[in-house]
Motif scaffolding. Structure first.
Motif, short mmCIF file in Angstrom:
data_model
loop_
_atom_site.label_atom_id
_atom_site.label_comp_id
_atom_site.label_asym_id
_atom_site.label_seq_id
_atom_site.Cartn_x
_atom_site.Cartn_y
_atom_site.Cartn_z
N THR A 85 -6.82 17.60 22.41
CA THR A 85 -5.45 18.45 22.93
C THR A 85 -3.94 18.29 22.35
N VAL A 86 -4.76 16.72 22.54
CA VAL A 86 -3.12 15.51 22.61
C VAL A 86 -2.98 15.39 20.41
N VAL A 87 -1.51 15.64 19.92
CA VAL A 87 -1.59 15.44 18.57
C VAL A 87 -0.74 14.32 17.88
N VAL A 88 -0.59 13.33 16.97
CA VAL A 88 -0.55 12.26 16.65
C VAL A 88 0.03 12.03 16.18
N GLU A 89 1.75 11.58 15.42
CA GLU A 89 2.02 10.79 13.98
C GLU A 89 1.47 9.79 14.05
N ILE A 90 0.86 9.53 12.66
CA ILE A 90 0.12 8.72 11.92
C ILE A 90 0.65 8.07 10.88
N ASP A 91 0.80 6.69 11.10
CA ASP A 91 0.66 6.23 9.52
C ASP A 91 -0.63 6.19 8.30
N ALA A 92 -0.56 6.62 7.79
CA ALA A 92 -2.21 5.82 6.92
C ALA A 92 -1.66 5.52 5.43
N ASP A 93 -2.62 4.98 4.99
CA ASP A 93 -2.59 4.77 3.34
C ASP A 93 -3.35 6.20 2.73
N VAL A 94 -3.64 5.70 1.48
CA VAL A 94 -4.29 6.77 0.64
C VAL A 94 -5.26 6.76 0.55
N PRO A 114 4.18 15.75 21.59
CA PRO A 114 4.53 16.63 22.40
C PRO A 114 4.43 18.57 21.99
N ASP A 115 5.72 18.21 21.38
CA ASP A 115 6.03 19.14 21.30
C ASP A 115 5.13 20.07 19.87
N MET A 116 4.48 19.47 19.21
CA MET A 116 3.14 20.30 18.04
C MET A 116 1.76 21.04 19.35
N SER A 117 1.61 21.96 18.78
CA SER A 117 0.07 22.32 18.89
C SER A 117 -1.48 21.95 17.83
N ILE A 118 -2.32 22.00 18.20
CA ILE A 118 -3.39 21.62 17.27
C ILE A 118 -3.53 22.07 16.26
N TYR A 119 -2.93 24.17 16.27
CA TYR A 119 -3.03 24.10 15.22
C TYR A 119 -1.78 24.21 14.45
N ASP A 120 -1.03 23.44 14.76
CA ASP A 120 -0.03 22.60 13.34
C ASP A 120 -0.73 21.73 13.02
N VAL A 121 -2.06 20.84 13.13
CA VAL A 121 -1.67 19.88 12.56
C VAL A 121 -2.78 21.09 10.94
N ARG A 157 0.53 -0.99 0.14
CA ARG A 157 0.15 0.07 0.29
C ARG A 157 1.21 1.39 0.14
N SER A 158 1.01 2.32 -0.49
CA SER A 158 0.89 3.89 -0.42
C SER A 158 0.93 3.87 0.73
N ARG A 159 1.52 4.56 1.56
CA ARG A 159 1.32 5.26 2.38
C ARG A 159 1.58 6.58 2.91
N ILE A 160 1.55 7.32 3.69
CA ILE A 160 1.64 8.74 4.30
C ILE A 160 2.09 9.02 6.01
N VAL A 161 2.87 9.64 6.01
CA VAL A 161 3.09 9.85 7.21
C VAL A 161 2.52 11.56 7.75
N THR A 162 1.27 11.68 8.37
CA THR A 162 1.00 13.03 8.98
C THR A 162 0.69 12.94 10.69
N ASP A 163 -0.01 14.25 10.41
CA ASP A 163 -0.48 13.81 12.29
C ASP A 163 -1.97 14.96 12.44
N ALA A 164 -2.48 14.18 13.26
CA ALA A 164 -4.09 14.29 13.56
C ALA A 164 -4.36 14.41 15.28
N VAL A 165 -5.32 14.38 15.63
CA VAL A 165 -5.58 14.52 16.52
C VAL A 165 -6.44 13.36 18.17
N ILE A 166 -6.54 13.11 18.77
CA ILE A 166 -7.09 12.41 19.71
C ILE A 166 -8.17 13.41 20.15
N GLY A 167 -9.22 12.48 19.53
CA GLY A 167 -10.67 13.11 19.99
C GLY A 167 -11.15 12.10 20.62
N GLY A 168 -10.68 10.94 21.52
CA GLY A 168 -11.82 9.93 21.75
C GLY A 168 -10.37 8.69 22.05
#
Length: 357
Positions: free
Chosen positions: A310-319, A337-344, A215-226
């Motif tokens: 308020t917590v940002v995580v790095e994820i590995d997702a497909d396209v 923890p170095d990233m703000s939700i406004y950086d996502v 699978r083609s994959r990307i590394v990106t960021d998201a916010v934990i909501g639950g």
């Protein structure tokens, strides 16, 4: 597991004694791999973003079967018409249902076929479906060809659909790694999720993972909501991104966390702040609606534990990002923890539409 078999019928299904395929047939599957395999006798095909389908051209009708064995026939009158007009009786084909819109595949329009009701014929007229074919399981007259090598099955497939309507196309196939790189680099925008690798000498094995998929994959960021599980010991993460109006929109779910990942994330989470009148101020419904899962077969509402987003995580997702959500589960990589939700990155709707989830 049901697999579908070549079974002997006294009438042979097509007027002659001999083995025929009894539906449902479990399609041959692909096992995920971390790199595209290479070597003599290995070929590669695009992995299309659609619905797997086994198409039976029977004596007096066409029957379309999903990967899970469901009957899809009534939802795709355009496809059944094309197969009935171009494919000889007895043939069983394997492929992927897709709908093209402005040069790329649209998974939501496939899903709409199931819920269109009286609007189905109009939907099929405005957004016709196609089948990208990659295998043949039975030849003219119902002759089972599962045991033939892929190279011979492929040649038969190309002969069977030569001159067929545009709704029936044979998928590209190559042994050239430069072409594979082109697919993975430049074709993902049109609806290719990766590549499937097969051996030219391989037989078709219903229900078995005898192919490989990358699978083609990307590394990106998201916010934990639950989370599922508990706040301190999360089992999986429910992720979101903010839109232009500052609303946290649900975008997908992670695979189950490893023990050390659960400890890492659990130490960062907190319960949602209380709004006026002592209620939790959280933007998502409880439970999450079944329709948000993006799954075709028996989706169910999901109960979860809301968290303060308020917590940002790095994820590995497909396209496969359709309808503003990752359709497949993503992999948690690390906390940020170095990233703000406004950086996502903001969640931008198609045509900048910011309607509600």
């Amino acid at each position: 597991m049901w697999v579908g078999q070549a079974v002997t019928s006294e009438r042979g299904g097509m007027g002659a004694a001999g083995p025929v395929l009894r539906r449902p047939v479990a399609p041959m599957l692909a096992a995920p791999v971390g790199v595209v395999p290479e070597g003599p006798g290995v070929v590669h095909e695009p992995k299309w973003d659609g619905w797997r389908v086994i198409a039976f051209r029977e004596a007096d009708r066409v029957y379309l079967q999903s990967r899970a064995g469901r009957n899809l026939t009534t939802y795709f009158p355009d496809v059944t018409r094309a197969i009935r007009s171009a494919v000889p009786a007895g043939v069983v084909l394997d492929g992927e249902l897709v709908v093209w819109v402005r040069g790329q595949t649209s998974f939501p329009l496939l899903q709409r076929r199931v819920t269109a009701g009286r609007g189905l014929l109009r939907l099929a007229y405005e957004y016709p479906a196609h089948v990208v074919l990659f295998d043949v399981l039975a030849d003219v007259g119902g002759r089972v060809v599962l045991d033939l090598p892929l190279a011979q099955r492929r040649a038969r497939l190309e002969r069977l659909v030569a001159g067929a309507p545009a709704a029936l196309q044979v998928t590209p196939q190559t042994a050239d790694m430069a072409q594979v790189s082109e697919w993975l680099t430049h074709w993902t925008a049109v609806g290719i999720e990766g590549v499937v690798s097969k051996r030219l000498a391989g037989r078709y094995q219903p229900g078995r993972r005898g192919w490989s998929k990358f699978r083609s994959r990307i590394v990106t960021d998201a916010v934990i909501g639950g989370v599922t599980g508990s706040l301190r010991h999360p089992e999986s993460l429910l992720l979101g991104r903010y839109d232009r109006r500052g609303r946290l929109r649900y975008t997908g779910r992670s695979h189950p966390l490893a023990a050390e990942q659960a400890v890492e994330v659990g130490g960062l989470l907190s319960a949602p702040r209380l709004a006026h009148r002592g209620t939790q101020a959280h933007p998502w419904p409880q439970p999450l609606p079944a329709s948000w899962s993006g799954q075709f077969d028996q989706p169910e509402p999901l109960r979860y534990v809301p968290v303060e987003p308020t917590v940002v995580v790095e994820i590995d997702a497909d396209v496969a990002f359709e309808h503003q959500r990752w359709r497949h589960r993503v992999r948690y990589a690390r906390a940020r923890p170095d990233m703000s939700i406004y950086d996502v990155p903001l969640l931008l709707e198609e045509n900048d539409d910011t309607s509600e989830n």
